[in-house]
Structure formats: C-alpha cells, structure tokens
Design a protein around this motif. Sequence first.
Motif, mmCIF file in Angstrom:
data_model
loop_
_atom_site.group_PDB
_atom_site.id
_atom_site.type_symbol
_atom_site.label_atom_id
_atom_site.label_comp_id
_atom_site.label_asym_id
_atom_site.label_seq_id
_atom_site.Cartn_x
_atom_site.Cartn_y
_atom_site.Cartn_z
ATOM 1 N N VAL A 1 0.836 -1.203 0.000
ATOM 2 C CA VAL A 1 0.000 0.000 0.000
ATOM 3 C C VAL A 1 0.868 1.249 0.000
ATOM 4 N N PHE A 2 1.889 1.277 0.853
ATOM 5 C CA PHE A 2 2.773 2.439 0.900
ATOM 6 C C PHE A 2 3.534 2.625 -0.407
ATOM 7 N N SER A 3 3.924 1.514 -1.036
ATOM 8 C CA SER A 3 4.657 1.636 -2.295
ATOM 9 C C SER A 3 3.766 2.207 -3.395
ATOM 10 N N VAL A 4 2.497 1.851 -3.404
ATOM 11 C CA VAL A 4 1.579 2.417 -4.397
ATOM 12 C C VAL A 4 1.418 3.914 -4.162
ATOM 13 N N VAL A 5 1.214 4.304 -2.913
ATOM 14 C CA VAL A 5 1.057 5.724 -2.579
ATOM 15 C C VAL A 5 2.336 6.496 -2.925
ATOM 16 N N LEU A 6 3.483 5.938 -2.577
ATOM 17 C CA LEU A 6 4.745 6.620 -2.846
ATOM 18 C C LEU A 6 5.068 6.674 -4.336
ATOM 19 N N THR A 7 4.635 5.681 -5.086
ATOM 20 C CA THR A 7 4.823 5.715 -6.543
ATOM 21 C C THR A 7 4.039 6.877 -7.141
ATOM 22 N N VAL A 8 2.792 7.020 -6.734
ATOM 23 C CA VAL A 8 1.978 8.132 -7.214
ATOM 24 C C VAL A 8 2.587 9.469 -6.779
ATOM 25 N N LEU A 9 3.050 9.545 -5.549
ATOM 26 C CA LEU A 9 3.678 10.763 -5.057
ATOM 27 C C LEU A 9 4.956 11.078 -5.830
ATOM 28 N N GLY A 10 5.741 10.059 -6.150
ATOM 29 C CA GLY A 10 6.952 10.261 -6.929
ATOM 30 C C GLY A 10 6.652 10.806 -8.314
ATOM 31 N N ILE A 11 5.609 10.287 -8.945
ATOM 32 C CA ILE A 11 5.204 10.794 -10.263
ATOM 33 C C ILE A 11 4.763 12.249 -10.143
ATOM 34 N N TYR A 12 3.963 12.554 -9.132
ATOM 35 C CA TYR A 12 3.478 13.912 -8.938
ATOM 36 C C TYR A 12 4.630 14.892 -8.729
ATOM 37 N N VAL A 13 5.575 14.538 -7.854
ATOM 38 C CA VAL A 13 6.704 15.427 -7.565
ATOM 39 C C VAL A 13 7.551 15.639 -8.818
ATOM 40 N N THR A 14 7.754 14.591 -9.592
ATOM 41 C CA THR A 14 8.536 14.719 -10.820
ATOM 42 C C THR A 14 7.847 15.639 -11.821
ATOM 43 N N VAL A 15 6.564 15.453 -12.014
ATOM 44 C CA VAL A 15 5.812 16.294 -12.955
ATOM 45 C C VAL A 15 5.810 17.748 -12.491
ATOM 46 N N GLU A 16 5.598 17.974 -11.208
ATOM 47 C CA GLU A 16 5.602 19.342 -10.696
ATOM 48 C C GLU A 16 6.994 19.968 -10.788
ATOM 49 N N GLY A 17 8.036 19.169 -10.576
ATOM 50 C CA GLY A 17 9.392 19.673 -10.758
ATOM 51 C C GLY A 17 9.640 20.095 -12.191
ATOM 52 N N TYR A 18 9.127 19.316 -13.121
ATOM 53 C CA TYR A 18 9.271 19.692 -14.528
ATOM 54 C C TYR A 18 8.479 20.968 -14.832
ATOM 55 N N ARG A 19 7.310 21.110 -14.223
ATOM 56 C CA ARG A 19 6.523 22.331 -14.429
ATOM 57 C C ARG A 19 7.271 23.554 -13.881
ATOM 58 N N ILE A 20 7.958 23.384 -12.755
ATOM 59 C CA ILE A 20 8.770 24.478 -12.216
ATOM 60 C C ILE A 20 9.892 24.822 -13.187
ATOM 61 N N TYR A 21 10.536 23.788 -13.727
ATOM 62 C CA TYR A 21 11.614 24.002 -14.699
ATOM 63 C C TYR A 21 11.083 24.730 -15.929
ATOM 64 N N ALA A 22 9.930 24.300 -16.437
ATOM 65 C CA ALA A 22 9.356 24.933 -17.628
ATOM 66 C C ALA A 22 8.980 26.389 -17.349
ATOM 67 N N TYR A 23 8.480 26.662 -16.163
ATOM 68 C CA TYR A 23 8.120 28.033 -15.799
ATOM 69 C C TYR A 23 9.368 28.907 -15.689
ATOM 70 N N ALA A 24 10.423 28.352 -15.088
ATOM 71 C CA ALA A 24 11.653 29.127 -14.905
ATOM 72 C C ALA A 24 12.402 29.335 -16.225
ATOM 73 N N ALA A 25 12.125 28.507 -17.230
ATOM 74 C CA ALA A 25 12.805 28.646 -18.522
ATOM 75 C C ALA A 25 12.217 29.787 -19.349
ATOM 76 N N LYS A 26 11.033 30.258 -18.987
ATOM 77 C CA LYS A 26 10.379 31.350 -19.721
ATOM 78 C C LYS A 26 10.829 32.696 -19.155
ATOM 79 N N PRO A 27 10.614 33.752 -19.936
ATOM 80 C CA PRO A 27 10.918 35.098 -19.411
ATOM 81 C C PRO A 27 10.046 35.389 -18.193
ATOM 82 N N PRO A 28 10.489 36.114 -17.252
ATOM 83 C CA PRO A 28 11.709 36.918 -17.172
ATOM 84 C C PRO A 28 12.921 36.146 -16.655
ATOM 85 N N TYR A 29 12.743 34.887 -16.213
ATOM 86 C CA TYR A 29 13.841 34.164 -15.570
ATOM 87 C C TYR A 29 14.838 33.582 -16.575
#
Length: 164
Positions: free
Chosen positions: A9-37
């Motif tokens: 059960v914990f591994s399923v929850v943590l797998t979903v959390l890992g996917i979420y954190v990775t996707v959100e990290g990429y969204r932060i990267y994509a946001y920071a790659a745009k102007p003004p940053y």
Amino acid sequence: MEKKCKDFVFSVVLTVLGIYVTVEGYRIYAYAAKPPYRIEQLSISPGFLPIILGVLLFVLSLVMMVKSLQDGGIRTRIAELKSWAGPTFRNKNVHSMAIGIVIMAVYTYLLMGFLPFWASTFIFLAGLMFYLRAGKWWKIIAVSAGSIILVILLFEVCFNAALP
C-alpha cells in the motif's frame, strides 16, 4: 494488516507521489525557462531538486513494491487489503478521523482563501472543538478567541511576522 501488505500500500502511494513530484518539478523548470527568468539549464533550475527527488522516490517505491509482491503476488496483497479494509472502514474512530480531515481541508482550502486569517482560524478552532464536544459552548468560543488573540499578539506584535 501484514507487513508485506502495508509495504504494498505504501509503495503504491509513494509511486503516485513520486510521479506527482517529478511532474511538478518539470513544471517548475518549464516556468523558470520562460521570461523573465530564462533559466534553461536544468541543473541550475529550481525544478532540478524536485525532479531528482521525484524520480528517486518513484524508483525506490517500485523496488519496495516488487519486494512486497514476493510471497503471494498482487492477488494475495489485494485480498489482504480487502480483509483489512472492511472492519477498518466501519470503525467509528476512522469516521471521526475522516471528518477531522474534512474540517481541516475546509479550513485550508476554503476558509483561508476567502476570509482573513483571524476569522477563518476562529471558525476552524470553534468548529473542531464543537465537533469534538470539547466543552460548553461559551468555553469553546472563549478558547478559540483567546487562541487567535495570543497568536496575533505573539507573531504580529512580538515577532513582527506576517500572518497568512
């Protein structure tokens, strides 16, 4: 619940959390790659650490899932989970905890968004104490109001810190 079932059960929850954190990290990267940053290099982007941690969490939770599926497989783990879930979801303590979580979610996502801090926190504290039957109504009101006054005095006046 057996240890292997908990691990599953914990591994399923943590797998979903890992996917979420990775996707959100990429969204932060994509946001920071745009102007003004214009931070286009991933290794110096603010999204780099969340991406690394999300991928690590995902991989390690998959390892945990594989280990939890040894000695029985997924059908055994799901059967164990079903036998545990029935009595657990009928437990009154679980119902009380779920209602407490709903009260906290209403405070966090609704009240804090529409009301000032002092008003939303007063409603939250009083509502939670009324739900828990923490005392007479006038004591609940007095404790809630006193708590808010003390928090405001301590943080805004003494520490000069802004409250949400």
